[in-house]
Design a protein around this motif. Structure first.
Motif, PDB file in Angstrom:
ATOM      1  N   TYR A  41       0.832  -1.211   0.000  1.00 11.75           N
ATOM      2  CA  TYR A  41       0.000   0.000   0.000  1.00 11.75           C
ATOM      3  C   TYR A  41       0.859   1.251   0.000  1.00 11.75           C
ATOM      4  O   TYR A  41       0.554   2.234  -0.664  1.00 11.75           O
ATOM      5  CB  TYR A  41      -0.963  -0.009   1.195  1.00 11.75           C
ATOM      6  CG  TYR A  41      -2.184  -0.840   0.911  1.00 11.75           C
ATOM      7  CD1 TYR A  41      -3.284  -0.274   0.246  1.00 11.75           C
ATOM      8  CD2 TYR A  41      -2.246  -2.183   1.253  1.00 11.75           C
ATOM      9  CE1 TYR A  41      -4.405  -1.032  -0.043  1.00 11.75           C
ATOM     10  CE2 TYR A  41      -3.352  -2.957   0.972  1.00 11.75           C
ATOM     11  CZ  TYR A  41      -4.437  -2.375   0.319  1.00 11.75           C
ATOM     12  OH  TYR A  41      -5.535  -3.129   0.015  1.00 11.75           O
ATOM     13  N   HIS A  42       1.942   1.192   0.743  1.00 12.95           N
ATOM     14  CA  HIS A  42       2.842   2.341   0.835  1.00 12.95           C
ATOM     15  C   HIS A  42       3.379   2.729  -0.553  1.00 12.95           C
ATOM     16  O   HIS A  42       3.260   3.867  -0.984  1.00 12.95           O
ATOM     17  CB  HIS A  42       3.987   1.987   1.794  1.00 12.95           C
ATOM     18  CG  HIS A  42       4.981   3.078   2.008  1.00 12.95           C
ATOM     19  ND1 HIS A  42       5.023   3.825   3.156  1.00 12.95           N
ATOM     20  CD2 HIS A  42       5.975   3.556   1.225  1.00 12.95           C
ATOM     21  CE1 HIS A  42       5.996   4.715   3.077  1.00 12.95           C
ATOM     22  NE2 HIS A  42       6.600   4.568   1.899  1.00 12.95           N
ATOM     23  N   GLU A  43       3.914   1.739  -1.244  1.00 14.96           N
ATOM     24  CA  GLU A  43       4.494   2.040  -2.559  1.00 14.96           C
ATOM     25  C   GLU A  43       3.410   2.412  -3.570  1.00 14.96           C
ATOM     26  O   GLU A  43       3.625   3.266  -4.431  1.00 14.96           O
ATOM     27  CB  GLU A  43       5.331   0.868  -3.070  1.00 14.96           C
ATOM     28  CG  GLU A  43       6.553   0.531  -2.212  1.00 14.96           C
ATOM     29  CD  GLU A  43       7.498   1.705  -1.989  1.00 14.96           C
ATOM     30  OE1 GLU A  43       7.596   2.579  -2.878  1.00 14.96           O
ATOM     31  OE2 GLU A  43       8.120   1.767  -0.921  1.00 14.96           O
ATOM     32  N   ALA A  44       2.261   1.744  -3.448  1.00 18.14           N
ATOM     33  CA  ALA A  44       1.157   2.090  -4.346  1.00 18.14           C
ATOM     34  C   ALA A  44       0.780   3.557  -4.154  1.00 18.14           C
ATOM     35  O   ALA A  44       0.505   4.281  -5.118  1.00 18.14           O
ATOM     36  CB  ALA A  44      -0.044   1.182  -4.085  1.00 18.14           C
ATOM     37  N   GLY A  45       0.789   4.015  -2.910  1.00 25.08           N
ATOM     38  CA  GLY A  45       0.479   5.408  -2.613  1.00 25.08           C
ATOM     39  C   GLY A  45       1.447   6.366  -3.287  1.00 25.08           C
ATOM     40  O   GLY A  45       1.042   7.324  -3.954  1.00 25.08           O
ATOM     41  N   HIS A  46       2.757   6.087  -3.144  1.00 22.97           N
ATOM     42  CA  HIS A  46       3.758   6.915  -3.814  1.00 22.97           C
ATOM     43  C   HIS A  46       3.483   6.976  -5.319  1.00 22.97           C
ATOM     44  O   HIS A  46       3.491   8.033  -5.938  1.00 22.97           O
ATOM     45  CB  HIS A  46       5.158   6.302  -3.651  1.00 22.97           C
ATOM     46  CG  HIS A  46       5.808   6.563  -2.317  1.00 22.97           C
ATOM     47  ND1 HIS A  46       5.884   7.794  -1.754  1.00 22.97           N
ATOM     48  CD2 HIS A  46       6.463   5.720  -1.476  1.00 22.97           C
ATOM     49  CE1 HIS A  46       6.547   7.703  -0.597  1.00 22.97           C
ATOM     50  NE2 HIS A  46       6.908   6.448  -0.406  1.00 22.97           N
ATOM     51  N   SER A  47       3.270   5.806  -5.915  1.00 24.62           N
ATOM     52  CA  SER A  47       3.151   5.719  -7.370  1.00 24.62           C
ATOM     53  C   SER A  47       1.937   6.467  -7.891  1.00 24.62           C
ATOM     54  O   SER A  47       2.015   7.167  -8.901  1.00 24.62           O
ATOM     55  CB  SER A  47       3.026   4.261  -7.816  1.00 24.62           C
ATOM     56  OG  SER A  47       4.128   3.554  -7.375  1.00 24.62           O
TER      57      SER A  47
ATOM     58  N   ASP B 191      11.623   7.601   6.756  1.00 31.71           N
ATOM     59  CA  ASP B 191      12.581   8.248   5.865  1.00 31.71           C
ATOM     60  C   ASP B 191      11.876   9.242   4.943  1.00 31.71           C
ATOM     61  O   ASP B 191      12.366  10.330   4.684  1.00 31.71           O
ATOM     62  CB  ASP B 191      13.315   7.182   5.049  1.00 31.71           C
ATOM     63  CG  ASP B 191      14.353   7.807   4.137  1.00 31.71           C
ATOM     64  OD1 ASP B 191      15.184   8.579   4.654  1.00 31.71           O
ATOM     65  OD2 ASP B 191      14.315   7.543   2.923  1.00 31.71           O
ATOM     66  N   ASP B 192      10.683   8.852   4.478  1.00 29.12           N
ATOM     67  CA  ASP B 192       9.899   9.752   3.634  1.00 29.12           C
ATOM     68  C   ASP B 192       9.610  11.051   4.369  1.00 29.12           C
ATOM     69  O   ASP B 192       9.724  12.136   3.812  1.00 29.12           O
ATOM     70  CB  ASP B 192       8.552   9.114   3.279  1.00 29.12           C
ATOM     71  CG  ASP B 192       8.725   7.934   2.349  1.00 29.12           C
ATOM     72  OD1 ASP B 192       9.749   7.869   1.665  1.00 29.12           O
ATOM     73  OD2 ASP B 192       7.815   7.087   2.317  1.00 29.12           O
ATOM     74  N   LEU B 193       9.229  10.912   5.631  1.00 26.58           N
ATOM     75  CA  LEU B 193       8.851  12.088   6.398  1.00 26.58           C
ATOM     76  C   LEU B 193      10.063  12.995   6.595  1.00 26.58           C
ATOM     77  O   LEU B 193       9.962  14.214   6.509  1.00 26.58           O
ATOM     78  CB  LEU B 193       8.268  11.661   7.750  1.00 26.58           C
ATOM     79  CG  LEU B 193       7.631  12.792   8.546  1.00 26.58           C
ATOM     80  CD1 LEU B 193       6.489  13.422   7.778  1.00 26.58           C
ATOM     81  CD2 LEU B 193       7.145  12.288   9.896  1.00 26.58           C
TER      82      LEU B 193
HETATM   83 ZN    ZN Z   1       8.154   5.623   1.070  1.00 19.22          ZN
END
Ligand code: ZN
Ligand code: ADP
Length: 632
Positions: free
Chosen positions: A434-440, A511-513
């Motif tokens: 879900y995390h990567e899907a969100g970024h994409s 890390d994103d934050l």
């Molecule tokens: Zn991320």
């Protein structure tokens, strides 16, 4: 040879020999007899003392040859035979004796004062620590280098450490599941096969190729395959072996390595663990700076002075490119980078098939199922599983390797790898999906962001989870505020997607934050892109390099300004989070579809991603060139 004369071993051997020589010399000069004070007084009284030198703690002197007779039996024994005709040299410890001078006067002994520190004792006080030092040093070498002292003698002889392999027999067919990387090294194989053709065409061949990837992903294997395909010798050395305790040895090794390579050309030099020697200067390690710097400098000098036309290609591997000295990555050095990702489910299956092809498999073995159970495993881990399964079967004397053997091998590997944080459980897999899907999805829906070329839930770096790979559409030197904000949204997309799907956020989003916060801070303090703080540079931009924040500028503003920055930071981040939340809720279907596909296939390429976006709502962004990309 220049290399050997620099070698500190020589000095050490010389020092030890010198110390031994001194010992022998002192022993021979040992005609000095140690006397008890009472015996000394006895010699005075019997008129046998010729002269004395009185020092603070000792008294030395000479007695008549016949004096020995006066001495007690044990002392006489200590005197060497045949010395009875020579003056007797003696020494005694001085004790408080106020009458000594009078006695010497009356016995007509010639006496004088002496300074305690004679050249002999000075020398001794000098040698003893040296001997201790050498001892400690030998000990330390044995411990630290994990090598015996015998290895010491070989220091500086690089040829013993470089492994030269000819006819490796490793081909591209032995490397599976990393097709992108294979395609990238094809050109190098061509060049090594026919260097003349390239020379005639004046084509540019990279000097240095840096292979970046997690441990066990096949970096060494790929480099060997290049040598194998091209049919050239392969010179392997590990970066950690370059750097020794002695200043100058590593540099000598580098020099030797390149001379050796020249004589073998065309060939490949492969430096494993480049980070061990190529760590950015100033980042501390155990070995001395000076040695590592000299070694690194020598490598840079050799690479600069090297002509690719000679047919030598330098390949190096690292799993920590971020700590490399930027000088190594400049044009003309390791300017070609090849990333090897951990294999996805299909790649894993192919690697398993390759390694299992040598085994007799039971009909119940399903390697695709094994691949599905091993997300996050690198090639080496999979090779290990196959090997363990075979051993397991062999222990039970089975005619073929069965499913249970693989299951046992997987269980064992997972336990070991979980400790090293290298495998994911299914809950983690879901979170990352879900995390990567969100970024994409955010990256695709915002207008100015780079295109997503690939999404994966297989960890790429060491600490990272999945990754969303965006390829820049063009080189950007200037960025507008709107572009930075879009970028900010992409950074937050992962967190917000987790929030929407699970109602909570994992530590993986940390890390994103951090990056989002840094970005906003720069917008406010450096680029003057803040409404409340206005167009002022509050913080100077100092030395941005690979070490990044270590060189952050000093604070040049008041506490009030600091509070204002923090407030603005919060405000911008909250607003961005709300924006991203709205977008992802509006595209919930796509988010779900992409996450589910990621859970199944682990990696999703651009084409599939666009299909998901159009199939679910047709609401992809309408940037110029978009339709062309979608069709591709
Ligand atoms: Zn991320
Ligand atoms: P690295 O240099 O990246 O740490 P290696 O190249 O030393 O990894 O890989 C160790 C072993 O793991 C190889 O010898 C090979 O048996 C196996 N292996 C790793 N990656 C692959 C791959 N992509 N295909 C086939 N085997 C692999």
């Amino acid at each position: 040879m220049a290399a050997d004369s620099r070698s500190p071993v020589r000095y050490i051997v010389a020092a030890v020999l010198f110390a031994i020589a001194m010992q022998v010399w002192i022993a021979q000069a040992g005609a000095v007899v140690e006397l008890d004070y009472s015996d000394f007084k006895q010699l005075i009284r019997t008129g046998n003392v010729v002269d004395v030198q009185v020092a603070l703690h000792t008294i030395r002197g000479t007695a008549k040859p016949a004096a020995a007779v006066q001495l007690p039996e044990p002392v006489r024994k200590r005197l060497a035979d045949g010395r009875a005709d020579q003056p007797l040299k003696f020494q005694t410890v001085r004790i408080e004796d106020p009458l000594l001078m009078q006695e010497l006067e009356s016995a007509k002994v010639h006496y004088s004062g002496a300074v305690e520190a004679t050249w002999l004792s000075m020398l001794l006080s000098w040698i003893a620590p040296a001997v201790v030092f050498v001892g400690v040093w030998f000990f330390a070498m044995g411990r630290l280098g994990n090598k015996g002292a015998g290895d010491l003698i070989g220091v500086g002889k690089s040829k013993a450490k470089v492994v030269v392999q000819k006819n490796l027999g490793i081909k591209f067919a032995d490397v599976e599941g990393i097709d992108d990387a294979k395609a990238e090294v094809m050109e190098i194989v061509d060049f090594l096969r026919t260097p003349e053709r390239y020379r005639k065409l004046g084509g540019h061949i990279p000097k240095g190729v840096l292979i970046v990837g997690a441990p066990g992903t096949g970096k060494t294997l790929l480099a060997k395959a290049v040598a194998g395909e091209a049919g050239v010798p392969f010179l392997l050395i590990s970066g950690s072996e370059f750097v020794e305790m002695f200043v100058g040895v590593g540099a000598a090794r580098v020099r030797d390595l390149f001379r050796q390579a020249e004589s073998l050309a065309p060939c490949i030099i492969f430096i494993d663990e480049l980070d061990a020697l190529g760590r950015a200067r100033g980042v501390n390690g155990f070995t001395s700076h000076e040695e590592r710097e000299q070694t690194l400098n020598q490598l840079l000098v050799e690479m600069d002075g090297f002509d690719t036309n000679k047919g030598v290609i330098i390949m190096a591997a690292t799993n920590r490119p971020e700590i490399l000295d930027p000088a190594l990555l400049r044009p003309g050095r390791f300017d070609r980078h090849i990333a090897i990702d951990r294999p996805d489910i299909r790649g894993r299956e192919r690697i398993l098939r390759l390694h299992a092809s040598k085994l007799v498999l039971d009909a119940d073995v399903d390697l695709a199922a094994v691949a599905a159970k091993t997300p996050g495993f690198a090639g080496a881990d999979l090779a290990n599983i196959v090997n363990e399964a075979a051993l397991h079967a062999a222990r039970e004397n089975k005619p073929a390797v069965a499913k249970v053997d693989f299951d046992a091998a997987i269980d064992r590997a997972v336990v070991g790898l979980e400790k090293k944080n290298r495998v994911m459980n299914s809950k983690e897999k879901q979170t990352v999906a879900y995390h990567e899907a969100g970024h994409s999805i955010i990256a695709e829906l915002r207008t100015t962001t780079d295109r997503v070329s690939r999404v994966s839930i297989i960890p790429r770096g060491i600490g990272a989870l999945g990754f969303t790979q965006q390829l820049p559409t063009e080189d950007r030197y200037l960025m507008k505020q709107s572009e930075l904000l879009d970028r900010l949204d992409v950074l937050l997309g992962g967190r917000v997607a987790e929030q929407i799907a699970f109602g909570e956020i994992s530590t993986g989003a940390q890390d994103d934050l951090q990056r989002a916060t840094d970005l906003v801070r720069h917008m406010i303090t450096r680029y003057g892109m803040s409404d409340t703080l206005g167009p002022a540079v509050i913080e100077a931009q100092i030395g941005s390099n690979y070490l990044g924040d270590a060189y952050r500028g000093s604070r040049e503003f008041s506490n009030e300004t600091a509070r204002a920055i923090d407030a603005e930071l919060q405000h911008v981040l909250k607003a961005a989070e709300a924006r991203v939340h709205d977008t992802l809720v509006a595209h919930r279907q796509e988010l779900e579809a992409l996450a589910q596909l990621l859970l199944r296939d682990e990696t999703v390429e651009r084409g599939t991603l666009l299909k998901i976006l159009t199939a679910n709502s047709g609401a992809t962004r309408s940037a110029p060139g978009q339709s062309a990309a979608a069709a591709a």
